[in-house]
Design an enzyme around this catalytic site. Structure first.
Site, short mmCIF file in Angstrom:
data_model
loop_
_atom_site.label_atom_id
_atom_site.label_comp_id
_atom_site.label_asym_id
_atom_site.label_seq_id
_atom_site.Cartn_x
_atom_site.Cartn_y
_atom_site.Cartn_z
N ASP A 334 58.91 41.10 85.04
CA ASP A 334 59.90 42.17 84.97
C ASP A 334 59.20 43.39 84.38
OD1 ASP A 334 59.52 41.72 82.29
OD2 ASP A 334 61.61 41.31 81.81
N ASP A 336 59.75 46.09 81.11
CA ASP A 336 60.54 46.28 79.90
C ASP A 336 60.37 47.69 79.36
OD1 ASP A 336 61.09 43.25 79.46
OD2 ASP A 336 58.91 43.36 79.62
N ASP A 424 64.34 45.39 82.14
CA ASP A 424 65.07 45.28 80.88
C ASP A 424 64.99 46.59 80.12
OD1 ASP A 424 65.60 42.64 81.41
OD2 ASP A 424 64.12 41.83 80.00
#
Ligand code: UTP
Ligand code: MN
Length: 500
Positions: A334, A336, A424
């Site tokens: 992902d 962040d 995120d």
């Protein structure tokens, strides 16, 4: 991104040419550049040896730079020498021989640089005794990841991959102790700037227990671990691994499905007793994209998008890339970001507004927003690995290929021109920014050991919000990560050295 290989400490140490040192003689060996380590050798001996070598046509460098080809030191100080060299150069000193004085004296005798032989080498952790018999350990590796420097280069992948399979299986079985033991062992091996070739070399490494060593022995002897091979073909392991690869499916759910006899995605999707929550539904919907690694170029493109969305809310917005990409990783699961503003209190409403902006742009595929539950009155947090209380959101965004340098990291033949990516965002108040940045930069193992070190060695409690000194009964303020390391009495470790 990496620090220049020029050693700053060597620079400081170098002094103007000393009186009495003759000017450089005729250079006979252009390709060899010697650097004599002064420590232990002493200034006058160093100066004498420099004169001797230059008179024989050698180039002796005053400063340790990447031009140096032969570092010569007194063998007795191997441990501190390597520690020092490693501090000077984030990666292994490139193409540099690290030699004891015998290479130098042999070369002086011959009047030319002699070929480097094993007996001349100063080994990293194992120093061969004069008789060449039993190895003597010399360098100490800390049991705490926060006292080691771990770049993304892993010289011991054959072992750490095996450990990761075992750790994961313990995690599936909720056996926290052995899971952590294998993760710690993997982390120690990742920090080594050399590859383990014999078990003798691991003698003085911390965190390697009987079980981990048995696995290593198998790998060294047979190229693979029997135990790992067995697991990889084990139906339960395979199934849990498959199910937990879906966004929103943890080990508990995966095990529940397994015990119901489900073995594949189609089993799970067809089963009437399985009720997917919103996260899992999205996980299946975007499975192909989300289970595919995100590239650095994609992360950069996302940064531009998040920057734009944040600045549209307030020009004072602060956006910082954290997680694996801040540690220099090429790929991640992902991306962040920390998103906040210096205007205290305003960060509370920042994320919902950014989310709204992303939605209006038509790129928000999924959003799980968690409002802040942060309350200074609840600090310090006694729990070890508790999640933080800052406002955050777990997103899936639609990333267009247009903005990605070199194109999207999608499967060959994928012609959609976009992909889904996990992002995120976390939004700490600015006065807790440094703690949030340190906490979200990771790696998980690095963070774990920072906390363990703080508590065990310093009597302090550290988490993503704050640092609390239990003896003084007070919070220690920090505006930068460096402040936090300093409070803990730790040498500063750069983000790209935190890949523990
Ligand atoms: P990640 O899980 O994103 O890991 O968490 P990563 O290191 O970036 O690796 P990949 O490449 O995505 O797989 C990043 C850091 O953020 C912390 C984690 O502990 C980790 O150190 N984190 C994550 C939190 O502190 N709180 C959270 O709620 C989530
Ligand atoms: Mn990440």
């Amino acid at each position: 991104m990496f620090r220049s290989p020029v050693a700053p400490r060597a620079r400081k140490r170098s002094r103007p040419a000393e009186a009495g040192v003759p000017r450089r003689q005729e250079v006979k060996f252009e390709d060899v550049r010697v650097y004599l380590v002064e420590r232990k050798m002493g200034r006058s001996r160093r100066s004498f040896l420099t004169q001797l070598a230059t008179s024989k046509g050698f180039i002796v460098e005053d400063v340790l730079s990447d031009k140096v080809t032969h570092v010569v030191s007194e063998a007795s100080q191997a441990a501190s020498l390597w520690k020092w060299l490693k501090e000077c150069t984030p990666t292994n000193p490139p193409d540099m021989h690290v030699l004891d004085i015998s290479w130098f004296t042999d070369s002086m005798k011959e009047g030319r640089p002699v070929a480097v032989e094993t007996r001349h080498l100063i080994q990293d952790t194992v120093l061969t005794s004069p008789e060449g018999s039993t190895p003597t350990p010399v360098a100490a590796v800390s049991q705490y990841a926060c006292q080691r420097r771990t770049s993304i280069e892993n010289n011991n992948k054959i072992f750490t991959d095996a450990f990761e399979v075992l750790a994961e299986n313990y995690e599936f079985n909720e056996l926290e102790g052995p899971c952590l033991a294998f993760r710690r062992a993997a982390s120690v091996l990742k920090s080594l700037p050399w590859a383990v070739r014999r078990m003798g070399e691991t003698q003085d490494l911390p965190c390697l227990g009987e079980h981990t060593k048995a696995v290593m022995e198998d790998v060294l002897e047979c190229g693979r671990s029997f135990e790992v091979e067995k697991l990889l073909s084990d139906e339960r392991y395979q199934t849990l691994k498959l199910f937990t690869s879906v966004f929103g499916v943890g080990p508990k759910t995966a095990d529940k499905w397994y015990r119901r006899g489900l073995r594949s995605f189609s089993d799970a999707l067809a089963d009437r007793s399985v009720h997917l929550n919103r996260m899992q539904e999205t996980g299946f919907l975007h499975y192909g994209d989300i289970s595919r690694a995100v590239s650095k170029a994609e992360a950069r493109s996302l940064r531009t998008i998040i920057d734009g969305a944040a600045c549209a809310i307030t020009p004072s917005a602060v956006v910082a890339l954290t997680g694996g990409f801040r540690r220099g990783k090429e790929f991640g699961h992902d991306v962040d970001f920390i998103v906040t503003t210096p205007e205290l209190g305003m960060e509370e409403t920042l994320l919902p507004k950014i989310i709204d902006g992303l939605k209006k742009k038509g790129i928000l595929l999924y959003c799980d927003y968690q409002a802040s539950t942060f309350d200074v009155a609840n600090l310090p947090n006694q729990r070890f690995e508790a999640m933080d209380h800052f406002a955050k959101c777990f997103l899936i965004l639609r990333l267009e290929g247009r903005g990605v340098e070199g194109g999207l990291h999608t499967a060959e033949g994928d012609v959609r021109g976009w992909r889904a990516v996990r992002v995120d965002l976390v939004s700490p108040p600015m006065d807790h920014y440094a703690f949030a940045l340190l906490g979200w930069t990771g790696s998980r193992q690095f963070e774990r050991d920072l906390r363990r070190f703080a508590r065990g060695k310093r009597g302090m409690l550290l988490d993503n919000h704050a640092l609390y000194d239990k003896t003084k009964k007070e919070f220690l303020a920090a505006t930068t990560e460096k402040d936090i390391f300093a409070h803990l009495g730790l040498e500063y470790i750069e983000p790209w050295q935190r890949n523990a």
